[in-house]
Design a protein around this motif. Structure first.
Motif, PDB file in Angstrom:
ATOM      1  N   LEU A   1      37.580  37.873  54.571  1.00 15.93           N
ATOM      2  CA  LEU A   1      37.722  39.104  53.791  1.00 15.93           C
ATOM      3  C   LEU A   1      38.493  40.152  54.594  1.00 15.93           C
ATOM      4  CD1 LEU A   1      34.062  39.049  52.492  1.00 15.93           C
ATOM      5  CD2 LEU A   1      36.082  38.919  51.018  1.00 15.93           C
ATOM      6  N   GLY A   2      39.372  39.679  55.490  1.00 20.22           N
ATOM      7  CA  GLY A   2      40.059  40.569  56.421  1.00 20.22           C
ATOM      8  C   GLY A   2      41.458  40.967  56.027  1.00 20.22           C
ATOM      9  N   THR A   3      42.009  40.363  54.972  1.00 18.71           N
ATOM     10  CA  THR A   3      43.298  40.775  54.429  1.00 18.71           C
ATOM     11  C   THR A   3      43.171  40.864  52.919  1.00 18.71           C
ATOM     12  OG1 THR A   3      44.205  38.554  54.058  1.00 18.71           O
ATOM     13  CG2 THR A   3      44.499  39.507  56.259  1.00 18.71           C
ATOM     14  N   ALA A   4      44.098  41.571  52.303  1.00 22.58           N
ATOM     15  CA  ALA A   4      44.050  41.713  50.849  1.00 22.58           C
ATOM     16  C   ALA A   4      44.215  40.360  50.164  1.00 22.58           C
ATOM     17  CB  ALA A   4      45.118  42.695  50.386  1.00 22.58           C
ATOM     18  N   ASP A   5      45.198  39.582  50.600  1.00 21.46           N
ATOM     19  CA  ASP A   5      45.462  38.300  49.951  1.00 21.46           C
ATOM     20  C   ASP A   5      44.293  37.342  50.105  1.00 21.46           C
ATOM     21  OD1 ASP A   5      47.965  39.035  49.008  1.00 21.46           O
ATOM     22  OD2 ASP A   5      49.025  38.277  50.773  1.00 21.46           O
ATOM     23  N   SER A   6      43.750  37.252  51.308  1.00 24.10           N
ATOM     24  CA  SER A   6      42.634  36.339  51.550  1.00 24.10           C
ATOM     25  C   SER A   6      41.404  36.762  50.756  1.00 24.10           C
ATOM     26  CB  SER A   6      42.313  36.303  53.050  1.00 24.10           C
ATOM     27  OG  SER A   6      41.228  35.439  53.319  1.00 24.10           O
ATOM     28  N   SER A   7      41.155  38.050  50.683  1.00 24.60           N
ATOM     29  CA  SER A   7      39.983  38.549  49.955  1.00 24.60           C
ATOM     30  C   SER A   7      40.079  38.211  48.472  1.00 24.60           C
ATOM     31  CB  SER A   7      39.857  40.062  50.143  1.00 24.60           C
ATOM     32  OG  SER A   7      39.657  40.390  51.496  1.00 24.60           O
ATOM     33  N   VAL A   8      41.243  38.453  47.891  1.00 22.17           N
ATOM     34  CA  VAL A   8      41.440  38.150  46.475  1.00 22.17           C
ATOM     35  C   VAL A   8      41.325  36.647  46.235  1.00 22.17           C
ATOM     36  CG1 VAL A   8      43.148  38.137  44.613  1.00 22.17           C
ATOM     37  CG2 VAL A   8      42.798  40.208  45.980  1.00 22.17           C
ATOM     38  N   GLN A   9      41.897  35.845  47.136  1.00 22.03           N
ATOM     39  CA  GLN A   9      41.820  34.396  46.982  1.00 22.03           C
ATOM     40  C   GLN A   9      40.386  33.911  47.029  1.00 22.03           C
ATOM     41  OE1 GLN A   9      44.682  32.267  46.434  1.00 22.03           O
ATOM     42  NE2 GLN A   9      42.911  31.097  45.712  1.00 22.03           N
ATOM     43  N   LEU A  10      39.577  34.509  47.902  1.00 24.28           N
ATOM     44  CA  LEU A  10      38.174  34.105  48.004  1.00 24.28           C
ATOM     45  C   LEU A  10      37.438  34.382  46.698  1.00 24.28           C
ATOM     46  CD1 LEU A  10      36.065  32.912  49.954  1.00 24.28           C
ATOM     47  CD2 LEU A  10      35.479  35.255  50.611  1.00 24.28           C
ATOM     48  N   VAL A  11      37.641  35.564  46.136  1.00 22.18           N
ATOM     49  CA  VAL A  11      37.002  35.896  44.859  1.00 22.18           C
ATOM     50  C   VAL A  11      37.475  34.949  43.759  1.00 22.18           C
ATOM     51  CG1 VAL A  11      36.876  37.644  43.031  1.00 22.18           C
ATOM     52  CG2 VAL A  11      36.536  38.307  45.419  1.00 22.18           C
ATOM     53  N   GLN A  12      38.754  34.667  43.743  1.00 24.83           N
ATOM     54  CA  GLN A  12      39.282  33.757  42.723  1.00 24.83           C
ATOM     55  C   GLN A  12      38.707  32.355  42.881  1.00 24.83           C
ATOM     56  OE1 GLN A  12      43.510  34.246  43.378  1.00 24.83           O
ATOM     57  NE2 GLN A  12      43.685  35.812  41.779  1.00 24.83           N
ATOM     58  N   ASP A  13      38.572  31.888  44.111  1.00 28.72           N
ATOM     59  CA  ASP A  13      38.020  30.550  44.333  1.00 28.72           C
ATOM     60  C   ASP A  13      36.547  30.482  43.970  1.00 28.72           C
ATOM     61  OD1 ASP A  13      40.517  29.837  45.200  1.00 28.72           O
ATOM     62  OD2 ASP A  13      39.943  29.399  47.271  1.00 28.72           O
TER      63      ASP A  13
ATOM     64  N   ALA B   1      19.716  37.563  37.709  1.00 29.11           N
ATOM     65  CA  ALA B   1      18.966  38.820  37.818  1.00 29.11           C
ATOM     66  C   ALA B   1      19.747  40.002  37.266  1.00 29.11           C
ATOM     67  CB  ALA B   1      18.595  39.077  39.284  1.00 29.11           C
ATOM     68  N   GLY B   2      20.953  39.757  36.730  1.00 26.05           N
ATOM     69  CA  GLY B   2      21.763  40.846  36.197  1.00 26.05           C
ATOM     70  C   GLY B   2      22.345  41.743  37.265  1.00 26.05           C
ATOM     71  N   ILE B   3      22.645  41.176  38.440  1.00 29.03           N
ATOM     72  CA  ILE B   3      23.111  41.947  39.595  1.00 29.03           C
ATOM     73  C   ILE B   3      24.534  41.541  39.962  1.00 29.03           C
ATOM     74  CG2 ILE B   3      22.764  42.262  42.092  1.00 29.03           C
ATOM     75  CD1 ILE B   3      19.751  42.050  41.543  1.00 29.03           C
ATOM     76  N   LEU B   4      25.333  42.513  40.379  1.00 31.67           N
ATOM     77  CA  LEU B   4      26.665  42.234  40.886  1.00 31.67           C
ATOM     78  C   LEU B   4      26.608  41.910  42.371  1.00 31.67           C
ATOM     79  CD1 LEU B   4      28.943  45.057  39.394  1.00 31.67           C
ATOM     80  CD2 LEU B   4      28.564  42.750  38.512  1.00 31.67           C
ATOM     81  N   ILE B   5      27.460  40.983  42.807  1.00 26.41           N
ATOM     82  CA  ILE B   5      27.706  40.745  44.226  1.00 26.41           C
ATOM     83  C   ILE B   5      29.060  41.357  44.560  1.00 26.41           C
ATOM     84  CG2 ILE B   5      28.148  39.013  46.010  1.00 26.41           C
ATOM     85  CD1 ILE B   5      25.242  39.112  45.138  1.00 26.41           C
ATOM     86  N   SER B   6      29.106  42.136  45.640  1.00 31.79           N
ATOM     87  CA  SER B   6      30.351  42.735  46.098  1.00 31.79           C
ATOM     88  C   SER B   6      30.586  42.300  47.539  1.00 31.79           C
ATOM     89  CB  SER B   6      30.281  44.264  46.007  1.00 31.79           C
ATOM     90  OG  SER B   6      31.564  44.842  46.086  1.00 31.79           O
ATOM     91  N   LEU B   7      31.791  41.837  47.851  1.00 36.30           N
ATOM     92  CA  LEU B   7      32.119  41.287  49.164  1.00 36.30           C
ATOM     93  C   LEU B   7      32.898  42.302  49.977  1.00 36.30           C
ATOM     94  CD1 LEU B   7      33.135  37.684  48.014  1.00 36.30           C
ATOM     95  CD2 LEU B   7      30.894  38.508  48.778  1.00 36.30           C
ATOM     96  N   GLU B   8      32.297  42.730  51.086  1.00 41.55           N
ATOM     97  CA  GLU B   8      32.867  43.803  51.903  1.00 41.55           C
ATOM     98  C   GLU B   8      34.025  43.297  52.755  1.00 41.55           C
ATOM     99  OE1 GLU B   8      31.586  46.955  55.437  1.00 41.55           O
ATOM    100  OE2 GLU B   8      30.057  45.716  54.464  1.00 41.55           O
TER     101      GLU B   8
END
Length: 333
Positions: free
Chosen positions: A184-196, A170-177
């Motif tokens: 998504l509760g720490t910086a490292d975990s959040s980045v790892q989730l996006v990378q995975d 649909a041409g839409i971005l997903i952003s994870l809060e």
């Protein structure tokens, strides 16, 4: 051309507006004039755009006919609706994950119907009864994602990837809060989730206010900025005054205007530009006249934080950045 203070798209969060009226009827079922009244109030506060926070209206639960009516209402008021924030509907909830996943898919479909550019999801769950008793709900611990649970982590990755693929069509971005005690509760975990997850259109919503407000030790906000902004594509922005007395194990926070709290957004935004951030912004505030404070936050961003000209050096983001041309004349600029 890169965004500047004059035209950077900023939305108002709708946290101050309840999802039900005094009789218990949900705003989804209200007359369009009720929607218009809220959107007009937001516009009168100085905003050209609103974040459709689903604690107010739930676009994913509106019929196609009512979605058309909602879009017409927003257009008549003259306010843009480029973002939906769907909150507390975790796709790894122990019992409700399937319903939440279906709701998330419907929200993406609704975003496409409304012409939105971003949908913000999270893994946080409903506020607990104990949290509801507090003046500030974050002073009591709530739900926690299971640490070290490979199956739960894998479910988060696969289900959000499924949403990301739907959104990409649909041409839409997903952003994870980002939110405490979730994946998504720490910086490292959040980045790892996006990378995975590994999709260009899935990035982070670095809502660092959710983390610095906790009444316990926290990550340094500068380190969180450095780790998360290269992967960010939308940004919920708020701030908190924070006091620490580590010797007494005492941590106190309270909501504050963006310019007055712990996070130095002037510094944070300079770094954001250096790593290619061009996402839509959303100003938030809890307590008091929250809408007026969010409007003051917008003014602070335009006057003191956002670049005045487009000649700045823009870095390269690790995720896609969708560009928005505001549909209406920016208010108060």
């Amino acid at each position: 051309m890169a965004y500047t203070a004059e035209n950077w798209p900023i939305t108002a969060a709708l946290l101050q507006f309840p999802g039900t009226d005094a009789a218990g009827h949900h705003v989804n079922d209200a007359d369009a004039s009720v929607w218009a009244s809220v959107l007009q109030e937001v516009m009168d506060a100085g905003f050209a755009n609103a974040d459709l926070t689903d604690s107010w209206v739930r676009p994913g639960d509106l019929s196609k006919e009512r979605l058309v009516e909602f879009k017409q209402t927003a257009d008549e008021v003259g306010i843009g609706v480029p973002v939906i924030s769907a909150i507390r509907r975790s796709v790894i909830h122990a019992t409700d994950w399937a319903d939440n996943l279906a709701y998330s898919h419907r929200t993406i479909d609704a975003a496409a119907e409304l012409g939105c550019e971003v949908v913000s999801f999270g893994l946080h769950q409903a506020i607990t009864p104990e949290q509801q008793k507090q003046l500030w709900f974050w002073t009591v611990e709530g739900y926690k994602d299971p640490v070290g649970d490979k199956e739960a982590w894998g479910n988060a990755v696969s289900r959000i990837r499924e949403l990301g693929k739907h959104a990409a069509e649909a041409g839409i971005l997903i952003s994870l809060e980002m939110y405490e005690d979730t994946y998504l509760g720490t910086a490292d975990s959040s980045v790892q989730l996006v990378q995975d997850i590994g999709l260009d259109n899935v990035g982070l919503n670095p809502d660092l206010g959710n983390l610095i407000r906790l009444h316990r030790p926290i990550e340094d906000w500068r380190e969180m900025v450095a780790k998360t902004l290269p992967y960010s594509n939308y940004w919920h922005m708020k701030n908190y005054i924070r006091d620490e007395d580590v010797a007494r194990d005492s941590y106190i926070t309270m909501p504050a205007p963006m310019e007055s709290g712990l996070i130095n957004y002037r510094e944070a935004f300079k770094f954001a530009l250096s790593v290619g951030f061009q996402g839509i912004l959303c100003t938030e505030h809890y307590g008091g006249d929250g809408l007026s404070v969010t409007a003051s936050n917008q003014d602070y961003l335009r006057r003191h934080v956002l670049p005045k000209t487009d000649g700045y050096q823009l870095g390269t983001s690790q995720v896609a950045q969708v560009r928005q041309v505001p549909a209406t004349q920016l208010a108060g600029v």
